[in-house]
Structures are given as structure tokens and as C-alpha cells.
Design a protein around this motif. Structure first.
Motif, PDB file in Angstrom:
ATOM      1  N   MET A   1       0.819  -1.184  -0.137  1.00 60.30           N
ATOM      2  CA  MET A   1       0.131  -0.255  -0.006  1.00 60.30           C
ATOM      3  C   MET A   1       0.882   1.253   0.061  1.00 60.30           C
ATOM      4  O   MET A   1       1.751   1.322   0.865  1.00 60.30           O
ATOM      5  CB  MET A   1      -0.916  -0.049   1.282  1.00 60.30           C
ATOM      6  CG  MET A   1      -1.992  -1.294   1.233  1.00 60.30           C
ATOM      7  SD  MET A   1      -3.211  -1.055  -0.045  1.00 60.30           S
ATOM      8  CE  MET A   1      -2.529  -2.545  -1.169  1.00 60.30           C
ATOM      9  N   GLU A   2       0.955   1.901  -1.066  1.00 59.58           N
ATOM     10  CA  GLU A   2       1.694   3.050  -1.294  1.00 59.58           C
ATOM     11  C   GLU A   2       1.263   4.316  -1.876  1.00 59.58           C
ATOM     12  O   GLU A   2       0.349   4.105  -2.995  1.00 59.58           O
ATOM     13  CB  GLU A   2       3.097   2.589  -2.141  1.00 59.58           C
ATOM     14  CG  GLU A   2       4.043   3.516  -2.014  1.00 59.58           C
ATOM     15  CD  GLU A   2       5.172   3.210  -3.116  1.00 59.58           C
ATOM     16  OE1 GLU A   2       6.455   3.623  -2.880  1.00 59.58           O
ATOM     17  OE2 GLU A   2       4.920   2.352  -4.358  1.00 59.58           O
ATOM     18  N   HIS A   3       1.474   5.564  -1.687  1.00 57.82           N
ATOM     19  CA  HIS A   3       0.975   6.864  -2.063  1.00 57.82           C
ATOM     20  C   HIS A   3       1.352   6.576  -3.738  1.00 57.82           C
ATOM     21  O   HIS A   3       2.476   6.642  -3.986  1.00 57.82           O
ATOM     22  CB  HIS A   3       1.365   7.997  -1.649  1.00 57.82           C
ATOM     23  CG  HIS A   3       0.970   9.230  -2.123  1.00 57.82           C
ATOM     24  ND1 HIS A   3      -0.291   9.671  -1.875  1.00 57.82           N
ATOM     25  CD2 HIS A   3       1.647  10.364  -2.636  1.00 57.82           C
ATOM     26  CE1 HIS A   3      -0.292  10.742  -2.445  1.00 57.82           C
ATOM     27  NE2 HIS A   3       0.845  11.171  -2.882  1.00 57.82           N
ATOM     28  N   HIS A   4       0.338   6.685  -4.398  1.00 57.59           N
ATOM     29  CA  HIS A   4       0.331   6.987  -5.931  1.00 57.59           C
ATOM     30  C   HIS A   4      -0.295   8.204  -6.332  1.00 57.59           C
ATOM     31  O   HIS A   4      -1.073   8.303  -7.548  1.00 57.59           O
ATOM     32  CB  HIS A   4      -0.356   5.825  -6.504  1.00 57.59           C
ATOM     33  CG  HIS A   4       0.783   4.496  -6.572  1.00 57.59           C
ATOM     34  ND1 HIS A   4       0.912   3.885  -5.498  1.00 57.59           N
ATOM     35  CD2 HIS A   4       1.224   4.128  -7.797  1.00 57.59           C
ATOM     36  CE1 HIS A   4       1.695   2.816  -5.940  1.00 57.59           C
ATOM     37  NE2 HIS A   4       2.030   2.944  -7.191  1.00 57.59           N
ATOM     38  N   GLY A   5       0.079   9.158  -5.768  1.00 57.42           N
ATOM     39  CA  GLY A   5      -0.461  10.664  -6.474  1.00 57.42           C
ATOM     40  C   GLY A   5      -1.805  10.735  -5.813  1.00 57.42           C
ATOM     41  O   GLY A   5      -2.557   9.981  -5.144  1.00 57.42           O
ATOM     42  N   GLY A   6      -2.489  11.816  -6.425  1.00 56.98           N
ATOM     43  CA  GLY A   6      -3.781  12.397  -6.176  1.00 56.98           C
ATOM     44  C   GLY A   6      -4.786  11.538  -6.945  1.00 56.98           C
ATOM     45  O   GLY A   6      -6.009  11.505  -6.656  1.00 56.98           O
ATOM     46  N   HIS A   7      -4.511  10.935  -8.159  1.00 62.83           N
ATOM     47  CA  HIS A   7      -5.465  10.466  -8.940  1.00 62.83           C
ATOM     48  C   HIS A   7      -5.630   8.793  -8.792  1.00 62.83           C
ATOM     49  O   HIS A   7      -6.294   8.500  -9.596  1.00 62.83           O
ATOM     50  CB  HIS A   7      -5.068  10.815 -10.643  1.00 62.83           C
ATOM     51  CG  HIS A   7      -3.607  10.290 -10.796  1.00 62.83           C
ATOM     52  ND1 HIS A   7      -2.608  10.510 -10.234  1.00 62.83           N
ATOM     53  CD2 HIS A   7      -3.474   9.413 -11.916  1.00 62.83           C
ATOM     54  CE1 HIS A   7      -1.335  10.176 -10.886  1.00 62.83           C
ATOM     55  NE2 HIS A   7      -1.844   9.395 -11.928  1.00 62.83           N
ATOM     56  N   LEU A   8      -4.561   8.240  -8.218  1.00 64.50           N
ATOM     57  CA  LEU A   8      -4.358   6.770  -8.318  1.00 64.50           C
ATOM     58  C   LEU A   8      -4.682   6.286  -6.594  1.00 64.50           C
ATOM     59  O   LEU A   8      -4.406   6.909  -5.717  1.00 64.50           O
ATOM     60  CB  LEU A   8      -3.317   6.176  -8.844  1.00 64.50           C
ATOM     61  CG  LEU A   8      -3.025   6.394 -10.279  1.00 64.50           C
ATOM     62  CD1 LEU A   8      -1.753   5.885 -10.796  1.00 64.50           C
ATOM     63  CD2 LEU A   8      -4.180   6.011 -11.149  1.00 64.50           C
ATOM     64  N   PRO A   9      -5.394   5.067  -6.807  1.00 69.62           N
ATOM     65  CA  PRO A   9      -5.434   4.376  -5.261  1.00 69.62           C
ATOM     66  C   PRO A   9      -4.110   4.032  -4.817  1.00 69.62           C
ATOM     67  O   PRO A   9      -2.938   3.678  -5.187  1.00 69.62           O
ATOM     68  CB  PRO A   9      -6.313   3.377  -5.435  1.00 69.62           C
ATOM     69  CG  PRO A   9      -5.839   2.798  -7.029  1.00 69.62           C
ATOM     70  CD  PRO A   9      -5.625   4.148  -7.906  1.00 69.62           C
ATOM     71  N   ALA A  10      -4.232   3.566  -3.429  1.00 73.54           N
ATOM     72  CA  ALA A  10      -2.829   3.200  -2.530  1.00 73.54           C
ATOM     73  C   ALA A  10      -2.476   1.828  -3.218  1.00 73.54           C
ATOM     74  O   ALA A  10      -1.328   1.580  -2.985  1.00 73.54           O
ATOM     75  CB  ALA A  10      -3.433   2.946  -1.060  1.00 73.54           C
ATOM     76  N   GLY A  11      -3.544   1.149  -3.506  1.00 74.98           N
ATOM     77  CA  GLY A  11      -3.228  -0.217  -3.867  1.00 74.98           C
ATOM     78  C   GLY A  11      -2.685  -0.594  -5.459  1.00 74.98           C
ATOM     79  O   GLY A  11      -2.813  -1.810  -5.879  1.00 74.98           O
ATOM     80  N   VAL A  12      -2.073   0.492  -6.236  1.00 76.00           N
ATOM     81  CA  VAL A  12      -2.018   0.424  -7.431  1.00 76.00           C
ATOM     82  C   VAL A  12      -0.969  -1.079  -7.567  1.00 76.00           C
ATOM     83  O   VAL A  12      -1.011  -1.859  -8.747  1.00 76.00           O
ATOM     84  CB  VAL A  12      -1.112   1.514  -7.981  1.00 76.00           C
ATOM     85  CG1 VAL A  12      -0.600   1.092  -9.433  1.00 76.00           C
ATOM     86  CG2 VAL A  12      -2.013   2.696  -8.273  1.00 76.00           C
ATOM     87  N   ASP A  13       0.221  -0.986  -7.002  1.00 75.73           N
ATOM     88  CA  ASP A  13       1.074  -2.288  -7.034  1.00 75.73           C
ATOM     89  C   ASP A  13       0.295  -3.567  -6.964  1.00 75.73           C
ATOM     90  O   ASP A  13       0.895  -4.680  -7.674  1.00 75.73           O
ATOM     91  CB  ASP A  13       2.094  -1.910  -6.143  1.00 75.73           C
ATOM     92  CG  ASP A  13       3.127  -0.776  -6.583  1.00 75.73           C
ATOM     93  OD1 ASP A  13       3.201  -0.579  -7.865  1.00 75.73           O
ATOM     94  OD2 ASP A  13       3.954  -0.263  -5.733  1.00 75.73           O
ATOM     95  N   LEU A  14      -0.347  -3.508  -6.064  1.00 71.69           N
ATOM     96  CA  LEU A  14      -1.195  -4.887  -5.891  1.00 71.69           C
ATOM     97  C   LEU A  14      -2.264  -5.050  -7.247  1.00 71.69           C
ATOM     98  O   LEU A  14      -2.437  -6.090  -7.391  1.00 71.69           O
ATOM     99  CB  LEU A  14      -1.619  -4.938  -4.485  1.00 71.69           C
ATOM    100  CG  LEU A  14      -2.553  -6.376  -4.029  1.00 71.69           C
ATOM    101  CD1 LEU A  14      -1.371  -7.308  -4.299  1.00 71.69           C
ATOM    102  CD2 LEU A  14      -3.331  -6.175  -2.800  1.00 71.69           C
ATOM    103  N   LEU A  15      -3.100  -4.022  -7.283  1.00 73.46           N
ATOM    104  CA  LEU A  15      -4.230  -4.060  -8.408  1.00 73.46           C
ATOM    105  C   LEU A  15      -3.591  -4.551  -9.485  1.00 73.46           C
ATOM    106  O   LEU A  15      -4.265  -5.439 -10.263  1.00 73.46           O
ATOM    107  CB  LEU A  15      -4.879  -3.018  -8.255  1.00 73.46           C
ATOM    108  CG  LEU A  15      -5.959  -2.546  -7.021  1.00 73.46           C
ATOM    109  CD1 LEU A  15      -6.409  -0.977  -7.102  1.00 73.46           C
ATOM    110  CD2 LEU A  15      -6.985  -3.419  -7.025  1.00 73.46           C
TER     111      LEU A  15
END
Length: 243
Positions: free
Chosen positions: A28-42
Motif C-alpha cells: 500500500m503506497e501513495h500514488h499521487g492524487g489520482h490513483l489508489p493506494a493499492g496500484v502495485d497490488l491491483l
């Protein structure tokens, strides 16, 4: 096939058939204001879903070593778990999978995987844990000095063919090394992936909201570009999983 939805006879059939068993690894990692925390997992779970019954998918692990290299905890979207805490968990999980009879286990990771050859905390923790679990299983099953016995004289041949015990559990990046699809953090590449895989999680109007250079390319992202990345990842996964 989702492991958590399988009954015993289905699991036993998958073990007997050598069906790849895949653990999605994420953070769970910050991915800017436009993307969710779970980008890397999703990115991993949504692409693996497309393989359907070709694989057995274990429940995903979401709490890796995100680090605060990109952003601190103030956004609320980075949850960092130190790698030292991950190793014992991963080792216990790997040992359990081995005891259950699985011999074709894989982990897939996207986070920081541009450095996969040298390794980064989450993938290194998993790889160390897997090796520890395998060594301990082999010594418990075969006794001390198992590798040095005459019946292991074909070890190097097995290693070359990928059939030795250290191939029971492997780790792969979601993408192969390539110059085709952009690898970035919340820029064009990851934004495109989310537009293709989980469009409901993307708020393009918030791109660049309080964020530095790493989101500047995000407005170039399209779902079509993301789908190109998805197909690249799928071809890579089919190859490394032996499908």
C-alpha cells in the motif's frame, strides 16, 4: 481458480497436475492524487485474474515494504511494513505450502521490480524466506548432508532443467525487462494500467494534485495504452509460469 474457494479434491487435483500456484505480492503506497493506494497490488491481481483456471491464485498479500521513498505517511496511503517482519511470515507460508505438497509455487510482484535483478526489500524478503523454507524441509526430510550424497549426483543437470527443489518456489516481476511499455510511478504507465484494469479507481482530474515530477506524464495515459501493457504482462507470465 481461487485457492480460497477450492475444495480438497480440487486442491489435490491441482497439486497432482502441477498447476502453477501464484501468490500476488503488493504494498500500500501513495500514488499521487489520482490513483489508489493499492496500484502495485491491483496491477498484479487484476492481470492474474485474466489467466482464470490456468492457475491457482492464493489470497493476495498486500502489506509489503513500501518504504517512504516516494512520500511520507502524511497522505494516509502508504503503509510500510519493514522487511524484517516479512521474512518470518513468508517463511511460515512457504513451509506450509511445501508441507501441503505444492511444488510449483510462484510469487508475482510489481512494486520496485525495475530493480528485480538486485532485489528490493519486499521481493528479497520473500526470496530469502522461500530458500529458508526449502532448505529446512530438505534437511528434515533427507537428513544432514543430503546434497552431498551419491543420489544427488545429477543435481546440476536438474538445476539446468529447472527441476531441482529450489524451483519449487519462485518469484517473478509482473513485467519483463522491456522498452515497450513505460515503467514509472503513477505516471503514464501505471495510470494507463489502472485505466485498463480498474478505471473506477482513477480520478484524472486530480493528477498532479500536490505531487512532484513523477506524475507529470499521467495525463498522457489511456485505457488502450494500458491494455497494451496488460497483454505484455500476460505473455510474460504465461512464459514464466509454463502455461
Amino acid at each position: 481458480m481461487r485457492y480460497d474457494r477450492m475444495r480438497p479434491h480440487q486442491v489435490q487435483a491441482a497439486i497432482a497436475a502441477g498447476t502453477p500456484v501464484v501468490l500476488p505480492l503488493g504494498v500500500m503506497e501513495h500514488h499521487g492524487g489520482h490513483l489508489p493506494a493499492g496500484v502495485d497490488l491491483l496491477a498484479v491481481t487484476e492481470i492474474l485474474d485474466r489467466l482464470g483456471d490456468e492457475i491457482v491464485t492464493l489470497p493476495p498479500f498486500a502489506y509489503g515494504a513500501a518504504s517512504h521513498a516516494v512520500a511520507g505517511p502524511e497522505h494516509g496511503t502508504t503503509l510500510h511494513v519493514d522487511a524484517s517482519a516479512l521474512v518470518p511470515f513468508f517463511e511460515a507460508l512457504c513451509a506450509s505450502l511445501i508441507r501441503a505438497g505444492f511444488r510449483n509455487v510462484h510469487a508475482v510482484i510489481h512494486h520496485q521490480s525495475e530493480n528485480i535483478a538486485q532485489g528490493m526489500p519486499t521481493d528479497l524478503a520473500f526470496r530469502l524466506a522461500a530458500r529458508n523454507a526449502i532448505f529446512r524441509h530438505l534437511e528434515a526430510e533427507r537428513g544432514a548432508g543430503w546434497w552431498g550424497r551419491r543420489d544427488m549426483a545429477d543435481y546440476y543437470a536438474q538445476h539446468g532443467q529447472g527441476t531441482d527443489p529450489f524451483n519449487w518456489i519462485r518469484l517473478h516481476p509482473l513485467f519483463p525487462k522491456n522498452d515497450v511499455f513505460p515503467f514509472d510511478h503513477a505516471g503514464e504507465g501505471e495510470t494507463a494500467l489502472m485505466l485498463a484494469l480498474a478505471p473506477d479507481t482513477v480520478a484524472m482530474e486530480r493528477a498532479g494534485e500536490g505531487d512532484p515530477w513523477w506524475t507529470e506524464t499521467a495525463p498522457r495515459a489511456t485505457a488502450a495504452r494500458g491494455e497494451e501493457g496488460v497483454q505484455l504482462a500476460l505473455a510474460h507470465l504465461r512464459k514464466v509460469l509454463g502455461l
